[in-house]
Write a protein that holds these residues in place. Structure first.
Motif, PDB file in Angstrom:
ATOM      1  N   MET A   1       0.820  -1.191   0.000  1.00  0.00           N
ATOM      2  CA  MET A   1       0.000   0.000   0.000  1.00  0.00           C
ATOM      3  C   MET A   1       0.865   1.256   0.000  1.00  0.00           C
ATOM      4  O   MET A   1       0.546   2.200  -0.725  1.00  0.00           O
ATOM      5  CB  MET A   1      -0.914  -0.049   1.240  1.00  0.00           C
ATOM      6  CG  MET A   1      -1.809   1.115   1.343  1.00  0.00           C
ATOM      7  SD  MET A   1      -3.250   0.841   0.350  1.00  0.00           S
ATOM      8  CE  MET A   1      -4.317   2.005   1.001  1.00  0.00           C
ATOM      9  N   ALA A   2       1.917   1.261   0.793  1.00  0.00           N
ATOM     10  CA  ALA A   2       2.779   2.432   0.882  1.00  0.00           C
ATOM     11  C   ALA A   2       3.494   2.693  -0.435  1.00  0.00           C
ATOM     12  O   ALA A   2       3.677   3.845  -0.831  1.00  0.00           O
ATOM     13  CB  ALA A   2       3.787   2.254   2.009  1.00  0.00           C
ATOM     14  N   HIS A   3       3.868   1.619  -1.127  1.00  0.00           N
ATOM     15  CA  HIS A   3       4.561   1.809  -2.401  1.00  0.00           C
ATOM     16  C   HIS A   3       3.636   2.390  -3.456  1.00  0.00           C
ATOM     17  O   HIS A   3       4.051   3.097  -4.360  1.00  0.00           O
ATOM     18  CB  HIS A   3       5.190   0.479  -2.859  1.00  0.00           C
ATOM     19  CG  HIS A   3       4.206  -0.596  -3.185  1.00  0.00           C
ATOM     20  ND1 HIS A   3       3.348  -1.117  -2.252  1.00  0.00           N
ATOM     21  CD2 HIS A   3       3.947  -1.231  -4.348  1.00  0.00           C
ATOM     22  CE1 HIS A   3       2.586  -2.045  -2.826  1.00  0.00           C
ATOM     23  NE2 HIS A   3       2.937  -2.132  -4.097  1.00  0.00           N
ATOM     24  N   ARG A   4       2.341   2.099  -3.353  1.00  0.00           N
ATOM     25  CA  ARG A   4       1.367   2.647  -4.282  1.00  0.00           C
ATOM     26  C   ARG A   4       1.219   4.167  -4.084  1.00  0.00           C
ATOM     27  O   ARG A   4       1.186   4.934  -5.046  1.00  0.00           O
ATOM     28  CB  ARG A   4       0.033   1.969  -4.019  1.00  0.00           C
ATOM     29  CG  ARG A   4      -0.858   1.934  -5.169  1.00  0.00           C
ATOM     30  CD  ARG A   4      -2.103   1.220  -4.742  1.00  0.00           C
ATOM     31  NE  ARG A   4      -2.721   0.602  -5.868  1.00  0.00           N
ATOM     32  CZ  ARG A   4      -3.793  -0.126  -5.786  1.00  0.00           C
ATOM     33  NH1 ARG A   4      -4.326  -0.382  -4.612  1.00  0.00           N
ATOM     34  NH2 ARG A   4      -4.338  -0.620  -6.860  1.00  0.00           N
ATOM     35  N   ILE A   5       1.140   4.597  -2.857  1.00  0.00           N
ATOM     36  CA  ILE A   5       1.025   6.023  -2.527  1.00  0.00           C
ATOM     37  C   ILE A   5       2.306   6.747  -2.950  1.00  0.00           C
ATOM     38  O   ILE A   5       2.257   7.835  -3.540  1.00  0.00           O
ATOM     39  CB  ILE A   5       0.743   6.220  -1.022  1.00  0.00           C
ATOM     40  CG1 ILE A   5      -0.635   5.668  -0.677  1.00  0.00           C
ATOM     41  CG2 ILE A   5       0.827   7.688  -0.650  1.00  0.00           C
ATOM     42  CD1 ILE A   5      -0.938   5.656   0.811  1.00  0.00           C
TER      43      ILE A   5
END
Length: 121
Positions: free
Chosen positions: A1-5
């Protein structure tokens, strides 16, 4: 999720900087085109450079002195006398630039003087 943001932040930042860069480039290109057109209209020479070419003082610029220096330098640099066409063309452009400057700075002749066009009645 963090890599998507993180990826979205990077893409959005790249888009913002890309648009800003493109706008700055368009503005610089327009300014450059205007300056090039102005320089071309004035022979591509500044008044100081034209004065240096013709060896006249910019403070007391006079048409007679410009014409005298032009004649001398133009004739000395003619191809028939072994001169340089490039230098001859620089001399011509310098005279042209100074003539434009003198015409711009000289007051118009008063009406009724010789050389003034008659007004239609």
């Amino acid at each position: 999720m963090a890599h998507r943001i993180l990826a979205q932040v990077i893409v959005t930042g790249a888009q913002v900087f890309g648009r800003a860069f493109f706008q700055a480039y368009k503005q610089a290109a327009a300014t450059s085109a205007t300056q090039t057109a102005n320089a071309a209209r004035e022979g591509g020479l500044s008044v100081e450079e034209a004065c240096r070419i013709l060896h006249v003082e910019p403070q007391n610029l006079q048409q007679v002195e410009v014409a005298k220096r032009f004649e001398h330098l133009f004739n000395v640099n003619s191809k028939e006398k072994g001169g340089s066409f490039y230098i001859q063309s620089k001399v011509y452009r310098a005279k042209e630039r100074l003539d434009n400057e003198l015409a711009k700075n000289s007051p118009p002749p008063p009406p009724g003087e010789a050389g003034a066009s008659p007004t239609p009645s």
